[in-house]
Motif scaffolding. Structure first.
Motif, mmCIF file in Angstrom:
data_model
loop_
_atom_site.group_PDB
_atom_site.id
_atom_site.type_symbol
_atom_site.label_atom_id
_atom_site.label_comp_id
_atom_site.label_asym_id
_atom_site.label_seq_id
_atom_site.Cartn_x
_atom_site.Cartn_y
_atom_site.Cartn_z
ATOM 1 N N ASN A 46 0.847 -1.201 0.000
ATOM 2 C CA ASN A 46 0.000 0.000 0.000
ATOM 3 C C ASN A 46 0.876 1.241 0.000
ATOM 4 O OD1 ASN A 46 -2.059 -1.862 2.085
ATOM 5 N ND2 ASN A 46 -2.726 -1.090 0.128
ATOM 6 N N GLY A 47 0.486 2.196 -0.847
ATOM 7 C CA GLY A 47 1.211 3.469 -0.879
ATOM 8 C C GLY A 47 2.510 3.429 -1.669
ATOM 9 N N ALA A 48 2.761 2.319 -2.405
ATOM 10 C CA ALA A 48 4.019 2.189 -3.159
ATOM 11 C C ALA A 48 4.055 3.079 -4.394
ATOM 12 C CB ALA A 48 4.229 0.731 -3.573
ATOM 13 N N GLY A 49 2.865 3.479 -4.875
ATOM 14 C CA GLY A 49 2.810 4.344 -6.053
ATOM 15 C C GLY A 49 2.222 3.662 -7.280
ATOM 16 N N LYS A 50 1.564 2.523 -7.093
ATOM 17 C CA LYS A 50 1.013 1.772 -8.224
ATOM 18 C C LYS A 50 -0.058 2.582 -8.954
ATOM 19 C CE LYS A 50 -0.328 -1.565 -5.461
ATOM 20 N NZ LYS A 50 0.113 -0.993 -4.159
ATOM 21 N N SER A 51 -1.017 3.118 -8.171
ATOM 22 C CA SER A 51 -2.092 3.899 -8.804
ATOM 23 C C SER A 51 -1.540 5.176 -9.411
ATOM 24 C CB SER A 51 -3.169 4.250 -7.780
ATOM 25 O OG SER A 51 -3.774 3.071 -7.314
ATOM 26 N N THR A 52 -0.552 5.759 -8.750
ATOM 27 C CA THR A 52 0.055 6.987 -9.279
ATOM 28 C C THR A 52 0.709 6.707 -10.637
ATOM 29 O OG1 THR A 52 0.439 7.746 -7.021
ATOM 30 C CG2 THR A 52 1.714 8.825 -8.754
ATOM 31 N N LEU A 53 1.358 5.552 -10.758
ATOM 32 C CA LEU A 53 1.992 5.168 -12.029
ATOM 33 C C LEU A 53 0.951 5.089 -13.142
ATOM 34 C CD1 LEU A 53 4.559 3.912 -13.476
ATOM 35 C CD2 LEU A 53 3.632 1.704 -12.840
ATOM 36 N N LEU A 54 -0.167 4.422 -12.873
ATOM 37 C CA LEU A 54 -1.207 4.291 -13.891
ATOM 38 C C LEU A 54 -1.878 5.639 -14.176
ATOM 39 C CD1 LEU A 54 -0.676 1.289 -13.575
ATOM 40 C CD2 LEU A 54 -3.126 0.884 -13.730
ATOM 41 N N SER A 55 -2.090 6.417 -13.106
ATOM 42 C CA SER A 55 -2.718 7.732 -13.298
ATOM 43 C C SER A 55 -1.844 8.627 -14.169
ATOM 44 C CB SER A 55 -2.932 8.413 -11.943
ATOM 45 O OG SER A 55 -3.788 7.628 -11.150
ATOM 46 N N ALA A 56 -0.527 8.488 -14.010
ATOM 47 C CA ALA A 56 0.394 9.294 -14.816
ATOM 48 C C ALA A 56 0.290 8.895 -16.285
ATOM 49 C CB ALA A 56 1.818 9.131 -14.306
ATOM 50 N N VAL A 203 -1.299 -3.706 -15.423
ATOM 51 C CA VAL A 203 -2.386 -4.104 -14.539
ATOM 52 C C VAL A 203 -1.890 -4.159 -13.088
ATOM 53 C CG1 VAL A 203 -2.019 -6.533 -15.203
ATOM 54 C CG2 VAL A 203 -4.121 -5.903 -14.060
ATOM 55 N N VAL A 204 -2.534 -3.347 -12.250
ATOM 56 C CA VAL A 204 -2.188 -3.339 -10.826
ATOM 57 C C VAL A 204 -2.966 -4.440 -10.126
ATOM 58 C CG1 VAL A 204 -2.440 -2.064 -8.653
ATOM 59 C CG2 VAL A 204 -1.660 -0.884 -10.715
ATOM 60 N N THR A 205 -2.289 -5.209 -9.328
ATOM 61 C CA THR A 205 -2.990 -6.221 -8.542
ATOM 62 C C THR A 205 -2.275 -6.446 -7.216
ATOM 63 O OG1 THR A 205 -3.696 -8.526 -8.466
ATOM 64 C CG2 THR A 205 -1.764 -8.076 -9.797
ATOM 65 N N HIS A 206 -3.053 -6.857 -6.212
ATOM 66 C CA HIS A 206 -2.457 -7.242 -4.936
ATOM 67 C C HIS A 206 -2.347 -8.754 -4.842
ATOM 68 C CE1 HIS A 206 -3.320 -3.172 -3.199
ATOM 69 N NE2 HIS A 206 -2.160 -3.467 -2.659
ATOM 70 N N ASP A 207 -2.860 -9.424 -5.877
ATOM 71 C CA ASP A 207 -2.987 -10.869 -5.834
ATOM 72 C C ASP A 207 -1.860 -11.496 -6.661
ATOM 73 O OD1 ASP A 207 -3.637 -13.490 -6.242
ATOM 74 O OD2 ASP A 207 -5.745 -13.133 -6.685
ATOM 75 N N PRO A 208 -0.879 -12.130 -5.982
ATOM 76 C CA PRO A 208 0.262 -12.664 -6.727
ATOM 77 C C PRO A 208 -0.135 -13.719 -7.754
ATOM 78 C CG PRO A 208 0.362 -13.319 -4.398
ATOM 79 C CD PRO A 208 -0.749 -12.339 -4.528
ATOM 80 N N LEU A 209 -1.173 -14.503 -7.430
ATOM 81 C CA LEU A 209 -1.608 -15.529 -8.385
ATOM 82 C C LEU A 209 -2.163 -14.896 -9.648
ATOM 83 C CD1 LEU A 209 -3.477 -18.514 -6.735
ATOM 84 C CD2 LEU A 209 -1.626 -18.531 -8.422
ATOM 85 N N GLU A 210 -2.921 -13.819 -9.428
ATOM 86 C CA GLU A 210 -3.496 -13.104 -10.568
ATOM 87 C C GLU A 210 -2.370 -12.551 -11.443
ATOM 88 O OE1 GLU A 210 -7.158 -11.028 -9.729
ATOM 89 O OE2 GLU A 210 -6.160 -9.222 -10.468
#
Ligand SMILES: Nc1ncnc2c1ncn2[C@@H]1O[C@H](COP(=O)(O)OP(=O)(O)OP(=O)(O)O)[C@@H](O)[C@H]1O
Length: 365
Positions: A46-56, A203-210
């Motif tokens: 959480n807070g690593a910047g995943k959404s920020t990367l996609l938003s950019a 694709v951002v995911t928290h699920d390693p299997l996904e």
């Protein structure tokens, strides 16, 4: 005669995101390239910047430094001030924060994407119907978003992103709101679609299997920086950080190699296969490769034995995960029968053993 320079010369095909984004005290600083047809899963705490990367990449946040270039076309360049508005980018995205149009039916929400890319009303609706069908949403076509469950709304958002035939696909936890059964169905549908998608996809995911299932490559962010990237199999075998190790379910130890011994930073020593590494290394160990015994084992082929204390026991599907404190500490998977035979409980002293050949040793980056 050579012609004028065109946008096509601004970069290779695919996405080039050499980007810095400052949001308050947080800074994203990455250099990410995604080839056409490549699916890259973005993982991180959480807070690593995943959404920020996609938003950019989508243009929802402007770059404070660097450039975003898609198929040679500059989307954003902080130095020159070039900035293409999100609506003008050939990008399909599913973001948790990006809602459906409340006043439009589900069908028209999905038809919006092909319309925005120039399709006529009839054609756009036909494309939308096709996508609603594929995602099992045909029955909802005439509903308004306000009458959908969270999961249904997210699937409609996915259908809308895919229906626009975008050049770049950005999916921020596209399946997070789906129940387990629907999630599996949509996951394989998504995988099929992504396999046929010609553009780059993040694709951002928290699920390693996904991530393992969907992606050609994993990109792990921590604190706004890329800490590891590579083929899923490589990342799963040789995690670069504690976070990645936990994600893929491995024990990870940092240490200094000296011949076939690794002196661990956290205390203890492991004998490893002769690997030719000298200096700072990481050692990865599978929880199922460690044997738990009540007494010091007397097995010559086992090169590592050390005492440990049981701290916790967690039931997994068909195994019990032991949390053991020692030098080194370890997570170890055993069968429920073994727990019963050994009569294990928190506070018990046991011996752990692991063959040197079970240890994966590699240089610290
Ligand atoms: N609009 C904003 N204004 C200021 N700071 C923000 C804003 N949005 C995000 N941040 C900060 O940027 C950092 C990265 O957030 P981001 O949402 O990109 O992380 P994430 O990896 O997607 O996290 P999560 O897994 O929780 O969704 C966080 O420290 C967050 O607090």
């Amino acid at each position: 005669m050579s012609g004028p320079r065109t946008d096509a010369l601004a970069g290779p095909p695919g996405l080039v995101l050499d980007a810095r984004v400052t949001r308050g005290a947080f800074t994203l600083d990455v250099d990410v390239r995604v080839a056409p047809g490549e699916v890259v899963a973005v993982l991180g705490p959480n807070g690593a910047g995943k959404s920020t990367l996609l938003s950019a990449a989508a243009g929802l946040v402007p770059l404070t430094g660097g450039r975003a270039v898609l198929d040679g076309r500059v989307l954003d360049d902080a130095r020159t001030g070039t900035f293409l508005e999100p609506a003008d980018r050939p990008v399909g995205f599913v973001f948790q924060s990006y809602r459906l149009f409340p006043h439009l039916s589900v069908l028209d929400n999905v038809a919006f994407s092909p319309r925005a890319r120039g399709a006529g009303r009839t054609r756009a609706r036909a494309v939308a119907r096709d996508w609603l069908d594929r995602l099992g949403l045909a029955d909802l076509a005439s509903r308004r978003p306000g009458d959908l469950s969270g999961g249904q709304a997210q699937r409609v958002a996915l259908a809308r992103a895919l229906a626009g035939a975008p050049d770049l696909l950005l999916l921020d936890e596209p399946l997070a709101a789906l129940d387990a059964r629907t999630r599996l169905d949509v996951q394989s549908e998504l995988k099929r679609h992504l396999a046929g998608f010609a553009g780059p996809c993040l694709v951002v995911t928290h699920d390693p299997l996904e991530a393992l299932m969907l992606a050609d490559r994993l990109l792990v962010l921590e604190g706004g920086r890329v800490v590891q990237e590579g083929a899923p199999a490589h990342v799963a075998r040789r995690p670069a950080t504690e976070y990645v190790a936990r994600l893929v379910g491995l024990n990870l130890y940092a240490g200094v190699a000296d011949g076939d011994a690794v002196h661990l930073d956290g205390g203890g020593m492991l004998v490893v296969p002769d690997h030719g590494e000298r200096g700072p290394v990481l050692v990865a160990l599978r929880p199922s490769a460690v044997v738990v015994s009540p007494h010091r084992p007397d097995v010559s082929s086992v090169r590592n034995t050390w005492p440990a204390t049981v701290v916790g026991l967690t039931m997994l599907t068909d195994r019990v995960r032991l949390d053991l404190a020692g030098e080194p500490s370890a997570l170890v998977d055993v069968t429920p029968a073994a727990v019963a035979e050994l009569g294990l409980a928190p506070g018990d002293r046991v011996w752990l053993s692991a063959k040197a050949t079970e240890l994966e040793v590699y240089a610290r980056g």
